[in-house]
Scaffold this motif. Structure first.
Motif, PDB file in Angstrom:
ATOM      1  N   SER A   1      -0.245   7.459   8.053  1.00  0.00           N
ATOM      2  CA  SER A   1      -1.439   6.680   8.375  1.00  0.00           C
ATOM      3  C   SER A   1      -2.191   6.284   7.113  1.00  0.00           C
ATOM      4  O   SER A   1      -2.695   5.162   7.002  1.00  0.00           O
TER       5      SER A   1
ATOM      6  N   PRO B   1      -3.146   1.416   5.614  1.00  0.00           N
ATOM      7  CA  PRO B   1      -4.423   0.929   6.146  1.00  0.00           C
ATOM      8  C   PRO B   1      -4.265  -0.487   6.680  1.00  0.00           C
ATOM      9  O   PRO B   1      -3.594  -1.321   6.062  1.00  0.00           O
TER      10      PRO B   1
ATOM     11  N   SER C   1       0.859  -1.184   0.000  1.00  0.00           N
ATOM     12  CA  SER C   1       0.000   0.000   0.000  1.00  0.00           C
ATOM     13  C   SER C   1       0.893   1.232   0.000  1.00  0.00           C
ATOM     14  O   SER C   1       2.057   1.163   0.419  1.00  0.00           O
TER      15      SER C   1
END
Length: 383
Positions: free
Chosen positions: A171, A175, A146
């Motif tokens: 952040s 995820p 990601s």
């Protein structure tokens, strides 16, 4: 006194202040900087001079200060390629006689020592640069599962982002549904130092800040103590994990088994036995390092270690103490040897040597296990 030389992008405003803060209590380490032209980050190479000749000219200036190592404190190798960085390091060492490293090599070293093969990537870069990073890291056993980015090119703008924006980027990059084992902030002109602790607590995984990783690996290469408590998991744990990784790797190679791990309880280091502190796997063997599903202290084999305080040798699982069923069914283990490690009368760690097939454990294997236990005791006593 340890002197570290750093080659810095000319428009970088983040890494020098961040490095100074990290070393505020380290009178034994000084850092000395020189700069090369970098104004923007694009795949076509305009706005930056990442060539070997430019790096060598900067390195020779640092060599005049008789530094103990020289690091290119930039992440260009993450998209230009690790081989590009290795060529730079080789040229610097050949010209100056001084050990050399780069930020990209440092990030990948952290991934190796933490057993991270599924990585989230946070960066300020454009989509094409990120795509190149994804491809390059995959070539070195680190899959980027990601990512999040600001899609910027102007290097000076990277360093103007607020801590809140950096925390949000980290952040967004990781995820929890994607299963990242760590999140890397890939850019040395984005200061993640001030938010590392809060992001690690929120995400439950290490934050590999490029500035912190580069400083850690530079200190390692220079022979200094690379641990800086209170500055995130990389600076707290990487030096220990680096050495523990060497111990389990040597144990696997000497025993010829399929997987070796070490589990450690050490609150000061932030380590707990429910996750492996270090692991070494033979090619094709599935990793167990990031599986927290079992309460290790309640396992039958571990309770046996707690009681007996001696090496448990199991050529096959035909009599108690029995390992957890998941070890056999999920990871295919058919034989193992476990080696306990004590400190001040407490069982604080143990090695596991796993075999996919049933096997005898020889006297040489047990000698290797004893050597690993002794090496870990010595390492723990230094921390």
């Amino acid at each position: 006194m340890t002197r570290i030389g750093m080659i810095v992008p000319s428009s970088n405003t983040a890494l020098e202040p961040a490095t100074s803060r990290l070393l505020a209590d380290r009178a034994d380490v000084t850092v000395h900087y020189t700069r090369i032209p970098v104004q923007s980050i694009t795949l076509d190479g305009t706005g930056a001079a990442f060539d070997v000749d430019t790096m060598l000219a900067a390195a020779r200036l640092l060599a005049d200060a008789e530094v103990d190592c020289i690091v290119w404190n930039g992440t260009a190798g993450s998209w230009l390629g690790v081989e590009h960085d290795r060529q730079i390091c080789a040229a610097i060492t050949e010209a100056t006689g001084i050990r050399a490293a780069t930020s990209t090599l440092a990030i990948l070293q952290v991934c190796h020592d933490f057993g991270i093969t599924a990585l989230a990537c946070a960066s300020p870069y454009t989509d094409d640069v990120v795509e190149a990073i994804v491809g390059e890291y995959a070539c070195h056993g680190v899959g980027i599962v990601s990512h999040a980015e600001w899609k910027l090119t102007d290097n000076l703008s990277f360093g103007r982002q607020t801590p809140a924006a950096v925390a949000e980027l980290l952040s967004a990059a990781a995820p929890k549904t994607e299963g990242a084992q760590g999140v890397a902030l890939i850019c040395t002109n984005v200061d993640g130092i001030t938010v590392t602790g809060e992001v690690e607590e929120a995400l439950g995984i290490p934050v590999i800040d490029s500035i912190a990783a580069t400083l850690w690996w530079a200190m390692e290469l220079a022979g200094a103590d690379g641990r800086i408590p209170g500055a995130g998991r990389v600076l707290e744990q990487a030096s220990f994990r680096h050495r523990a990784k060497k111990i389990v790797t040597e144990l696997r190679e000497r025993t010829g088994c399929d997987r070796t791990t070490v589990r450690i309880d050490d609150a000061a280091l932030g380590l707990h036995v429910d996750l492996c502190a270090a692991e070494s796997c033979a090619p094709g063997v599935r990793s167990i390092q990031h599986d927290p599903s079992l309460d290790q202290r309640k396992l039958e084999t571990v309770m046996w270690l707690e009681e007996k305080r001696q090496v448990l040798v199991q050529p096959a699982f035909v009599e108690p103490p029995y390992p957890p069923q998941a070890l056999r069914d999920v990871y295919g283990v058919s034989a193992q040897a476990l080696g306990p490690v004590e400190r001040e009368g407490e069982l604080v760690a143990w090695f596991s040597a796993h075999s996919i097939g049933e096997r005898a454990w020889t006297a040489d294997d047990l000698t290797a296990m004893d050597d690993a236990r002794h090496a870990l005791r010595s390492l723990l006593n230094k921390n």
